[in-house]
Design an enzyme around this catalytic site. Structure first.
Site, PDB file in Angstrom:
ATOM      1  N   ASN A 133       0.846  -1.190   0.000  1.00 16.06           N
ATOM      2  CA  ASN A 133       0.000   0.000   0.000  1.00 16.06           C
ATOM      3  C   ASN A 133       0.889   1.250   0.000  1.00 16.06           C
ATOM      4  OD1 ASN A 133      -1.615   2.229   0.845  1.00 16.06           O
ATOM      5  ND2 ASN A 133      -3.108   0.823   1.748  1.00 16.06           N
ATOM      6  N   VAL A 134       0.969   1.931  -1.138  1.00 15.44           N
ATOM      7  CA  VAL A 134       1.860   3.081  -1.272  1.00 15.44           C
ATOM      8  C   VAL A 134       1.467   4.207  -0.326  1.00 15.44           C
ATOM      9  CG1 VAL A 134       2.761   4.820  -2.858  1.00 15.44           C
ATOM     10  CG2 VAL A 134       2.413   2.476  -3.645  1.00 15.44           C
TER      11      VAL A 134
ATOM     12  N   SER B  33      18.997 -11.440  -3.934  1.00 19.37           N
ATOM     13  CA  SER B  33      19.182 -12.875  -3.725  1.00 19.37           C
ATOM     14  C   SER B  33      20.017 -13.404  -4.872  1.00 19.37           C
ATOM     15  CB  SER B  33      17.826 -13.593  -3.702  1.00 19.37           C
ATOM     16  OG  SER B  33      17.988 -15.005  -3.816  1.00 19.37           O
TER      17      SER B  33
ATOM     18  N   TYR C 129       9.804 -15.238  -8.000  1.00 17.64           N
ATOM     19  CA  TYR C 129      10.674 -14.711  -6.936  1.00 17.64           C
ATOM     20  C   TYR C 129      11.976 -14.192  -7.536  1.00 17.64           C
ATOM     21  CZ  TYR C 129      13.808 -14.704  -2.890  1.00 17.64           C
ATOM     22  OH  TYR C 129      14.725 -14.351  -1.926  1.00 17.64           O
ATOM     23  N   ALA C 130      12.573 -14.988  -8.435  1.00 17.14           N
ATOM     24  CA  ALA C 130      13.814 -14.566  -9.075  1.00 17.14           C
ATOM     25  C   ALA C 130      13.627 -13.261  -9.831  1.00 17.14           C
ATOM     26  CB  ALA C 130      14.320 -15.666 -10.005  1.00 17.14           C
TER      27      ALA C 130
ATOM     28  N   SER D 228      11.534 -10.883  -9.146  1.00 19.60           N
ATOM     29  CA  SER D 228      11.420  -9.774  -8.197  1.00 19.60           C
ATOM     30  C   SER D 228      12.789  -9.355  -7.673  1.00 19.60           C
ATOM     31  CB  SER D 228      10.493 -10.155  -7.039  1.00 19.60           C
ATOM     32  OG  SER D 228      11.092 -11.098  -6.162  1.00 19.60           O
ATOM     33  N   LYS D 229      13.670 -10.321  -7.439  1.00 19.37           N
ATOM     34  CA  LYS D 229      14.985 -10.008  -6.897  1.00 19.37           C
ATOM     35  C   LYS D 229      15.931  -9.477  -7.976  1.00 19.37           C
ATOM     36  CE  LYS D 229      14.169 -10.930  -2.612  1.00 19.37           C
ATOM     37  NZ  LYS D 229      14.224  -9.857  -1.584  1.00 19.37           N
TER      38      LYS D 229
END
Length: 244
Positions: A63-64, A139, A153-154, A156-157
């Site tokens: 939530n910005v 990561s 996930y990858a 995002s990192k």
């Protein structure tokens, strides 16, 4: 103490790596502002601090408006932020073909979007303070892909690394932005049984899993203008030699 009296924000401070980072900054005299999605986790972290006079907030990192409201509160109470360690993150493994839109959004909103807007709010205050440091957590999955099935996930990192390098350019010369990229680390996010941990621990050349304290030491180093004042836009690999 390098951070004596300086306002330092730690996200994801309710456990794991974020808790270790908060404890490390306290030892250096920082004025802490801690946030997490878990009120219970934050309470447990504060119970471990010597100085209980810290700002805490349960903030939904997706939530910005909530991020900006909380960061404004920190500035009002303690003054402009001079360092931030973005440790908030989630891990949900799933094969590529089974990643739903909800899982994709959940992961990217927390691991990338939320960290982006925490950086935005913090760097705005750092400009007012005359400079500062940002350390984001990536990561090894964001560098060479996820060994376990977790392409979302990858992604995002990997985004965190690209974001941080871009912010280092925009924040220069007064704001340094760096990344800590952990290898396999023994925190709840690893989500592994003891047998699985022993197997994963064979991958790093040092022959063990990383600890939250290993990562906290790296964050503290990169945040310290006396020790790392000539470092920005870099990815510090803290992986025990699992990726070289």
């Amino acid at each position: 103490m390098s951070f004596k009296g300086k306002v330092v924000v730690v996200t994801g401070a309710g456990g794991g790596m974020g808790r270790a980072v908060a404890l490390a900054f306290e030892k250096e005299g920082a004025k802490l502002a801690l946030t997490d999605a878990s009120a219970v986790g934050l309470e447990e972290t504060v119970s471990l601090l010597q100085d209980k006079d810290v700002i805490t907030g349960v903030v939904d990192i997706r939530n910005v408006a909530a991020i900006r409201e909380w960061m404004t509160k920190v500035k009002t109470v303690s003054g402009p932020v001079q360092a931030i360690a973005n440790c908030a993150g989630v891990w949900r493994d799933a094969p590529f073909q089974e990643v739903s839109e909800d899982l994709w959004d959940f992961t990217l909103d927390i691991n990338l979007k939320g960290n982006f807007f925490f950086c935005q709010a913090a760097m705005e205050q750092m400009i007012e303070a005359g400079g500062g440091s940002v350390v984001n957590i990536a990561s090894t999955a964001g560098e060479y892909g996820s060994i376990r099935a977790a392409a979302h996930y990858a992604a995002s990192k990997g985004g965190i690394i690209a974001l941080s390098k871009s912010l280092a350019r925009e924040g220069a010369p007064s704001i340094r932005v760096n990344v800590v990229s952990p290898g396999p680390t023994d925190t709840p996010m690893l989500a592994a049984t003891e047998d699985e941990k022993r197997e994963v621990a064979k991958r790093p050349m040092v022959g063990r899993l990383g600890t939250a304290e290993d990562m906290a030491a790296a964050v503290l180093y990169l945040s310290d203008p006396k020790k790392a004042g000539y470092i920005t836009g870099e990815v510090l690999r803290v992986n025990g030699g699992s990726l070289i």
